[in-house]
Design a protein around this motif. Structure first.
Motif, PDB file in Angstrom:
ATOM      1  N   GLY A   1      55.789  48.909  35.740  1.00 48.24           N
ATOM      2  CA  GLY A   1      55.064  48.575  34.514  1.00 48.24           C
ATOM      3  C   GLY A   1      54.624  47.127  34.503  1.00 48.24           C
ATOM      4  O   GLY A   1      53.484  46.799  34.124  1.00 48.24           O
ATOM      5  N   ALA A   2      55.563  46.244  34.912  1.00 49.38           N
ATOM      6  CA  ALA A   2      55.209  44.822  34.964  1.00 49.38           C
ATOM      7  C   ALA A   2      54.101  44.572  35.981  1.00 49.38           C
ATOM      8  O   ALA A   2      53.162  43.795  35.732  1.00 49.38           O
ATOM      9  CB  ALA A   2      56.444  43.989  35.301  1.00 49.38           C
ATOM     10  N   LEU A   3      54.195  45.257  37.134  1.00 52.08           N
ATOM     11  CA  LEU A   3      53.158  45.111  38.144  1.00 52.08           C
ATOM     12  C   LEU A   3      51.816  45.623  37.634  1.00 52.08           C
ATOM     13  O   LEU A   3      50.771  45.009  37.882  1.00 52.08           O
ATOM     14  CB  LEU A   3      53.575  45.876  39.401  1.00 52.08           C
ATOM     15  CG  LEU A   3      52.606  45.815  40.585  1.00 52.08           C
ATOM     16  CD1 LEU A   3      52.420  44.368  41.051  1.00 52.08           C
ATOM     17  CD2 LEU A   3      53.108  46.676  41.733  1.00 52.08           C
ATOM     18  N   PHE A   4      51.864  46.716  36.891  1.00 53.46           N
ATOM     19  CA  PHE A   4      50.625  47.252  36.320  1.00 53.46           C
ATOM     20  C   PHE A   4      50.005  46.275  35.333  1.00 53.46           C
ATOM     21  O   PHE A   4      48.773  46.071  35.312  1.00 53.46           O
ATOM     22  CB  PHE A   4      50.911  48.589  35.644  1.00 53.46           C
ATOM     23  CG  PHE A   4      49.711  49.204  34.998  1.00 53.46           C
ATOM     24  CD1 PHE A   4      48.730  49.835  35.754  1.00 53.46           C
ATOM     25  CD2 PHE A   4      49.548  49.145  33.611  1.00 53.46           C
ATOM     26  CE1 PHE A   4      47.629  50.393  35.146  1.00 53.46           C
ATOM     27  CE2 PHE A   4      48.439  49.705  33.003  1.00 53.46           C
ATOM     28  CZ  PHE A   4      47.465  50.337  33.781  1.00 53.46           C
ATOM     29  N   VAL A   5      50.858  45.659  34.513  1.00 51.35           N
ATOM     30  CA  VAL A   5      50.349  44.680  33.547  1.00 51.35           C
ATOM     31  C   VAL A   5      49.714  43.500  34.260  1.00 51.35           C
ATOM     32  O   VAL A   5      48.632  43.014  33.868  1.00 51.35           O
ATOM     33  CB  VAL A   5      51.483  44.213  32.621  1.00 51.35           C
ATOM     34  CG1 VAL A   5      51.021  43.041  31.753  1.00 51.35           C
ATOM     35  CG2 VAL A   5      51.957  45.359  31.743  1.00 51.35           C
ATOM     36  N   VAL A   6      50.381  43.050  35.331  1.00 50.16           N
ATOM     37  CA  VAL A   6      49.818  41.924  36.094  1.00 50.16           C
ATOM     38  C   VAL A   6      48.466  42.309  36.694  1.00 50.16           C
ATOM     39  O   VAL A   6      47.506  41.531  36.652  1.00 50.16           O
ATOM     40  CB  VAL A   6      50.805  41.499  37.203  1.00 50.16           C
ATOM     41  CG1 VAL A   6      50.144  40.479  38.144  1.00 50.16           C
ATOM     42  CG2 VAL A   6      52.066  40.903  36.592  1.00 50.16           C
TER      43      VAL A   6
END
Length: 297
Positions: A19-24
């Protein structure tokens, strides 16, 4: 903590990381930093959506795509050479150079494929057309006006491509050897004509100055004669005045002076002279010199 719990915790952490990678990724996809010297053309679903200027810009990730990165710096086309025929049927080879920059990238990328080639072809056609309206002498002498006309014509032709022509230059106008020889002969003939004209004008000026000098000399001679005549007239008037006042005595005085001058001239001659003076002359001298003893009133 059993094995299932551990697996569940690991799976949960992986989801958080994803999820964090997707947000980035979304943030990186949604933010575009455009350099000062460029503009970005944005497409959405294959169609033009917007044009991004220099600075920070935001787009919709995965929907918007940077299709073209266009430099807005001024560009110079390679020096081009094309043949043209002047109005007086002289073949010339013209070397040109054009500078331009892109103002509206959305027009440039969607209306023309090879912008440099299109501008070069347009310039060549305009140069031939403009030179065909002028004589060779006009091409040589009115180069600045010709450049201005070519620049204006190119600007009108490329206006639909979102391009601004900043400068157009004619670097050189070359002639074939036969034309150069003919022009050299004409130049030599013109120089000879000017030399003959200058020589003729010099001779004419010399004649004019000589005539002025002769006129001045004649005027001065006439002035001298007039002064001499005035002096003689004055002397005559003095004698006439003396005659009116003294009558015969003044006349005898003048005659006596003339006789004295004549005797002096004889006495100054070479050798010894014996001068015989008549008695009448002596009496005339005596009568004349009485005037000096005559009392003045």
């Amino acid at each position: 903590m059993n094995e299932d719990q551990i697996l569940g915790l690991i799976s949960q952490n992986i989801l958080y990381l994803l999820g964090a990678l997707f947000v980035v990724i979304v943030v990186l996809k949604g933010i575009k930093i455009v350099p000062q010297s460029e503009k970005y053309v944005i497409e959405r679903f294959g169609r033009l959506h917007s044009v991004l200027g220099p600075g920070i810009n935001f787009i919709v990730p995965f929907l918007d795509n940077v299709a073209h990165k266009i430099s807005i710096l001024e560009r110079q086309l390679p020096t081009a050479s094309q043949d043209a025929i002047t109005r007086d049927n002289v073949l010339v080879e013209v070397e040109t150079s054009v500078f331009y920059r892109i103002l509206n990238p959305e027009k440039t990328v969607y209306r023309i494929r090879d912008v440099d080639g299109a501008i070069a072809t347009t310039v060549a056609g305009i140069v031939r057309a403009e030179i065909g309206r002028m004589d060779l002498d006009e091409v040589q002498s009115n180069r600045a006006e010709l450049i201005s006309t070519i620049k204006a014509s190119v600007e009108d032709a490329v206006d639909n491509w979102g391009i601004e022509v900043t400068r157009a230059e004619i670097l050189d106008v070359n002639l074939d050897q036969a034309t150069r020889d003919a022009m050299l002969q004409q130049l030599n003939a013109e120089r000879e004509r000017r030399a003959q004209v200058t020589k003729a004008e010099g001779a004419k000026r010399a004649v004019e100055l000589n005539a002025d000098a002769e006129l001045y000399a004649a005027e001065q001679l006439a002035k001298a004669r007039r002064i001499e005549a005035e002096a003689e007239a004055y002397a005559t008037s003095v004698v006439a005045q003396a005659l009116r006042e003294n009558g015969i005595e003044a006349a005898q005085y003048q005659v006596a002076l003339k006789q004295v001058e004549a005797l002096n001239a004889l006495g100054d001659g070479a050798g010894n002279q014996t001068i015989v003076v008549p008695a009448q002359a002596l009496e005339a001298f005596g009568d004349a010199f009485k005037l000096f003893r005559k009392p003045t009133s």
